[in-house]
Design a protein around this motif. Structure first.
Motif, short mmCIF file in Angstrom:
data_model
loop_
_atom_site.label_atom_id
_atom_site.label_comp_id
_atom_site.label_asym_id
_atom_site.label_seq_id
_atom_site.Cartn_x
_atom_site.Cartn_y
_atom_site.Cartn_z
N GLY A 1 0.80 -1.23 0.00
CA GLY A 1 0.00 0.00 0.00
C GLY A 1 0.82 1.26 0.00
N ALA B 1 1.50 2.06 -3.64
CA ALA B 1 0.35 2.12 -4.56
C ALA B 1 0.28 3.47 -5.28
N ARG C 1 -3.79 -7.61 -3.34
CA ARG C 1 -5.11 -8.19 -3.09
C ARG C 1 -6.25 -7.22 -3.40
N PHE D 1 6.92 -12.96 -14.45
CA PHE D 1 6.13 -12.24 -13.40
C PHE D 1 7.02 -11.22 -12.70
N ASN E 1 7.89 -5.24 0.80
CA ASN E 1 7.92 -4.90 -0.63
C ASN E 1 9.24 -5.31 -1.26
N ILE E 2 9.21 -5.62 -2.52
CA ILE E 2 10.44 -6.00 -3.24
C ILE E 2 10.83 -4.91 -4.23
N HIS F 1 11.07 -9.86 2.40
CA HIS F 1 10.64 -10.79 1.35
C HIS F 1 11.54 -10.73 0.13
N ILE G 1 13.75 -13.69 -3.95
CA ILE G 1 12.43 -13.35 -3.42
C ILE G 1 12.00 -14.46 -2.46
N VAL G 2 11.37 -14.12 -1.34
CA VAL G 2 10.90 -15.12 -0.39
C VAL G 2 9.51 -15.57 -0.83
N MET H 1 11.57 -19.15 4.32
CA MET H 1 11.85 -18.33 5.50
C MET H 1 12.15 -16.89 5.10
N PRO H 2 11.40 -15.93 5.64
CA PRO H 2 11.72 -14.53 5.37
C PRO H 2 13.13 -14.20 5.85
N PRO I 1 5.24 -14.27 8.63
CA PRO I 1 5.20 -13.74 10.00
C PRO I 1 5.01 -12.22 10.11
N GLU J 1 -7.55 1.10 4.71
CA GLU J 1 -8.74 0.52 5.37
C GLU J 1 -8.27 -0.43 6.46
N GLY K 1 -6.59 6.29 5.57
CA GLY K 1 -6.53 7.25 4.47
C GLY K 1 -5.39 6.85 3.54
#
Ligand code: BV8
Length: 231
Positions: free
Chosen positions: A14, A17, A25, A55, A94-95, A111, A151-152, A157-158, A185, A206, A220
């Motif tokens: 977020g 974004a 999601r 991807f 975030n990556i 991650h 990338i995790v 494991m992170p 986690p 939200e 917000g």
């Protein structure tokens, strides 16, 4: 005598974004076109490495778009870090590279990140700017083996979990920004901070799935609520 508080910040999709990076999601999110198990699991990579490479190649290419820049929320966190110095830690799910480009230094990509790849066998890491192709191979194995995104994926494991747990155990403030609280986690960090007696704050568009665990919440757009909260 420590006069400054220990602050741990967790960010999710977020916060990027409003820089033009898709979240996972939302209705038009990243997982909409790609089922998680196909692109964010080791099994998915084994099954179809080209799909997974593409991807992540597409997400890496997006970050070279001149329209994609750090936003006011990323920059507000840099200001907070400058005020707190070593008492500040930023943990991102975030990556993307927007926190670095904003100027964040005390940063953990739990991650992984899009600008590192690794040997799928030895784990040797390589800085990487372009697409990964099927021809790209490591230089540490004989015969050379496939490279994978650093990338995790689910079931992996992170990164730097002990460093993160230590920081959470010592923190006075835990601030979660732009995450839905779906993924562990990371989604459990608020509980660790609560156990440490920290003030826990959710800043999000939200309420997240873990909303009830935060002592305070402000909703917000990140570019509005994060600078307001930090200043
Ligand atoms: C682990 C790859 C253990 C990177 C990601 C069965 C088997 C194995 C594990 C599990 C299992 N069941 C459960 C688990 C645990 C699993 C998990 O949590 N699953 C969930 C789905 C139930 N976790 C794991 O597998 C983790 N590893 O547990 O290992 C282990 C132990 C020992 C030894 C070995 C292993 C690994 C988790 C990492 C998975 N990788 N992605 C990539 O592709 O990017 S997860 C993926 O979701 C991303 O990394 C992302 O960061 C993460 C979280 O998503 P969010 O960032 O929150 O994004 P989302 O879109 O969901 O939400 C965005 C939010 O922003 C929303 O709330 C929205 O309202 C808000 N927003 C939108 N716009 C704005 C805004 N806010 C403010 N302003 C705006 N403008």
């Amino acid at each position: 005598m420590q006069t400054l508080p220990n602050v741990v910040v967790l960010t999710g999709a977020g916060i990027s974004a409003e820089s033009g990076i898709q979240t996972f999601r939302a209705a038009d999110g990243l997982w909409e076109n790609y089922p998680v198990e196909d692109v964010a699991t080791p099994e998915g990579f084994e099954r179809n490495p080209q799909l997974v490479q593409e991807f992540y190649n597409a997400r890496r290419r997006k970050l070279f778009d001149p329209a994609v820049q750090p936003n006011a929320a990323h920059l507000a966190l840099v200001q907070l870090e400058q005020a707190l110095g070593k008492y500040f830690l930023l943990v991102t799910q975030n990556i993307d590279n927007l926190h670095e480009r904003a100027g964040s230094k005390n940063l953990i990509h739990m991650h992984g990140d899009l600008f590192t790849v690794r040997c799928s066998w030895s784990g040797k890491e390589y800085p990487w700017q372009g697409d990964i192709t099927e021809q790209d191979r490591c230089d540490c194995c004989s015969p050379p083996r496939r490279l994978r995104p650093h990338i995790v994926w689910f079931g992996e494991m992170p990164l730097e979990m002990s460093r993160i747990s230590t920081a959470l155990a010592d923190c006075d403030y835990f601030i979660s920004i732009g995450t839905s609280g779906n993924v562990y986690p990371a989604a459990g960090f608020v509980q660790e901070a609560n156990l440490a007696g920290a003030e826990t704050i959710e800043l999000n568009l939200e309420p997240s799935l873990t909303r009830s665990r935060f002592k305070q919440a402000h909703y917000g757009k990140a570019t509005q609520i994060v600078p307001q909260f930090v200043n």
